[in-house]
Design a protein around this motif. Structure first.
Motif, mmCIF file in Angstrom:
data_model
loop_
_atom_site.group_PDB
_atom_site.id
_atom_site.type_symbol
_atom_site.label_atom_id
_atom_site.label_comp_id
_atom_site.label_asym_id
_atom_site.label_seq_id
_atom_site.Cartn_x
_atom_site.Cartn_y
_atom_site.Cartn_z
ATOM 1 N N TYR A 162 0.826 -1.205 0.000
ATOM 2 C CA TYR A 162 0.000 0.000 0.000
ATOM 3 C C TYR A 162 0.862 1.258 0.000
ATOM 4 N N VAL A 163 0.251 2.342 -0.413
ATOM 5 C CA VAL A 163 0.844 3.664 -0.247
ATOM 6 C C VAL A 163 0.107 4.354 0.897
ATOM 7 N N SER A 180 6.112 13.640 -4.403
ATOM 8 C CA SER A 180 6.054 12.210 -4.084
ATOM 9 C C SER A 180 7.128 11.494 -4.887
ATOM 10 N N ASP A 232 7.469 8.386 -5.495
ATOM 11 C CA ASP A 232 7.073 7.142 -6.150
ATOM 12 C C ASP A 232 5.603 7.088 -6.534
ATOM 13 N N PHE A 233 4.860 8.191 -6.333
ATOM 14 C CA PHE A 233 3.451 8.198 -6.706
ATOM 15 C C PHE A 233 3.148 9.567 -7.316
ATOM 16 N N GLY A 253 0.522 10.800 -2.190
ATOM 17 C CA GLY A 253 0.708 9.485 -1.613
ATOM 18 C C GLY A 253 2.118 8.995 -1.865
ATOM 19 N N SER A 254 2.576 8.069 -1.026
ATOM 20 C CA SER A 254 3.918 7.512 -1.203
ATOM 21 C C SER A 254 4.048 6.209 -0.425
ATOM 22 N N MET A 255 4.864 5.298 -0.972
ATOM 23 C CA MET A 255 5.230 4.085 -0.263
ATOM 24 C C MET A 255 6.544 4.252 0.502
#
Length: 392
Positions: free
Chosen positions: A165-166, A196, A198-199, A215-217
């Motif tokens: 999930y992020v 972000s 990665d998102f 959002g981000s992981m």
């Protein structure tokens, strides 16, 4: 004694409860009051049609999507022959819960604790919000629709505790009219590693308010600082903040949605958020519908294997779209150089048309095979750097 207890009253759980109640089943809908999921709030025309959403629930109608690259490159994509509806989850989710109740579902307010079994009776144990006491809902089947990192999935379904999930965070603000880079008829999607790594970040109008978030992981990313930077760059830094929300958003459907006995998952609990876009409302409601279908089939036949229908029906329709979107995310979200090329690719008219046709109708469009071929070649050219980033 209920036929089904639905745990979680978001779009997925409320849809499942309504469908089951309208089919004549005795249903309880257990929900925690007061929780609002962070969400951009976009719903496509297919959702509006499939789930009979009245116009008064749509707080804004978006006619343009703007993609913004790490260097500030902007690509405006018009939404032809329609619009993307925007909803405020605080009102939208409650509307769905109330509609389920009007259909016959019994609402219960509290926090899920565990599932117990006594012979053929399954009991959902929850802590009542008003009294603080533990209560139980006896039933034949349970639908776990309690979101990402679902407690029902963790307790009951193999692999349910290991979903990727992020972390998403957004701020709902009082929105002005046209100001700075903000426009009330346009959704902005920001592909920038400073927001972000990665998102992506977003600025989505909600009529009198707006959702600004990301959002981000990646652990260690300061979500609030990134959102503050996004507000500043959009000219929204001085707008009053109405509320702040954060939550995990899953990125991959679970391999299994049922426990082979009396539980089936739906929505975020099953991992049905689209990769790349992070779109979840439509897929959550579709997931709730197939979970209700599977539960009805199981109740009618007495065969627990019918619970597998939920995943089978969902993946039959959406597996290809999810696979394509996952490939896009893996290809383009790894670096700012890749994000720059992705936004550059979005200049292409074939990309724009097919992307939005797929988004609006929730299926890959097959009517123009040559367009698909051209897009594939252009995509390959961008990924192998055969074209410059400034390609238009």
């Amino acid at each position: 004694m209920y036929d089904v207890v639905v745990v979680g009253g978001g779009p997925s759980g409320a849809t499942a409860a309504e469908d089951l109640a309208r089919s004549g089943h005795k249903v309880a809908l257990l929900d925690r009051a007061g929780r609002i999921k962070p969400c951009g709030g976009a719903i496509p025309p297919r959702l509006i049609a499939d789930f009979d959403i009245p116009d008064h629930m749509i707080v804004a109608k978006i006619k343009t999507a703007r993609m913004i690259s790490p260097t500030g490159r902007k690509v405006d994509i018009p939404i032809e022959n329609g619009f993307v509806g925007m909803v405020d989850r605080e009102d939208f989710d409650e509307f769905l819960r109330e509609r389920a109740a009007k259909a016959g579902a019994v609402r219960a307010t509290g926090t899920y604790k565990r599932i117990e079994r006594d012979g053929n009776v399954t009991k959902v144990i929850y802590r009542d919000k008003v009294s603080g006491n533990e209560r139980e809902l006896a039933c034949k089947l349970v639908i776990g629709a309690d979101g990402a990192r679902s407690n029902v999935a963790r307790d009951e379904v193999p692999g349910g505790d290991a979903i990727p999930y992020v972390i998403a965070y957004h701020e709902i603000i009082e929105a002005p009219g046209v100001v700075g880079d903000y426009h009330p008829d346009r959704c902005d999607v920001i592909y920038d590693g400073r927001i972000s790594p990665d998102f992506y970040g977003w600025v989505f109008p909600h009529g009198k308010s707006a959702s600004v978030g990301m959002g981000s992981m990646v652990r260690g990313v300061d979500l609030k600082q990134a959102t503050a930077a996004l507000r500043t760059s959009s000219g929204l830094a001085d707008c009053k903040t109405i509320r702040r929300e954060g939550a995990p958003i899953p990125l991959k459907p679970l391999d299994r949605w049922d426990n082979g006995r009396d539980v089936v998952l739906a929505g975020d609990a099953a991992g049905v958020v689209a990769p790349s876009s992070g779109e979840g409302i439509y897929y959550a409601m579709a997931g709730g519908r197939v979970a209700a279908t599977a539960a009805s089939a199981c109740l009618a036949s007495g065969r627990v294997k019918d619970l597998r229908l939920a995943r089978q029906l969902f993946m039959r329709e959406h597996k290809t779209v999810f696979r394509v979107l996952a490939s896009m995310q893996n290809a383009y979200y790894k670096s700012d150089e890749r994000r720059e090329r992705f936004v550059s690719l979005c200049h292409d008219i074939d990309v724009q048309r097919l992307t939005f046709e797929a988004y609006m109708n929730k299926k890959l469009v097959k009517a123009r095979p040559m367009a698909h071929l051209k897009i594939g070649l252009k995509n390959l050219a961008h990924l192998t750097r055969l074209v410059p980033r400034a390609y238009t």
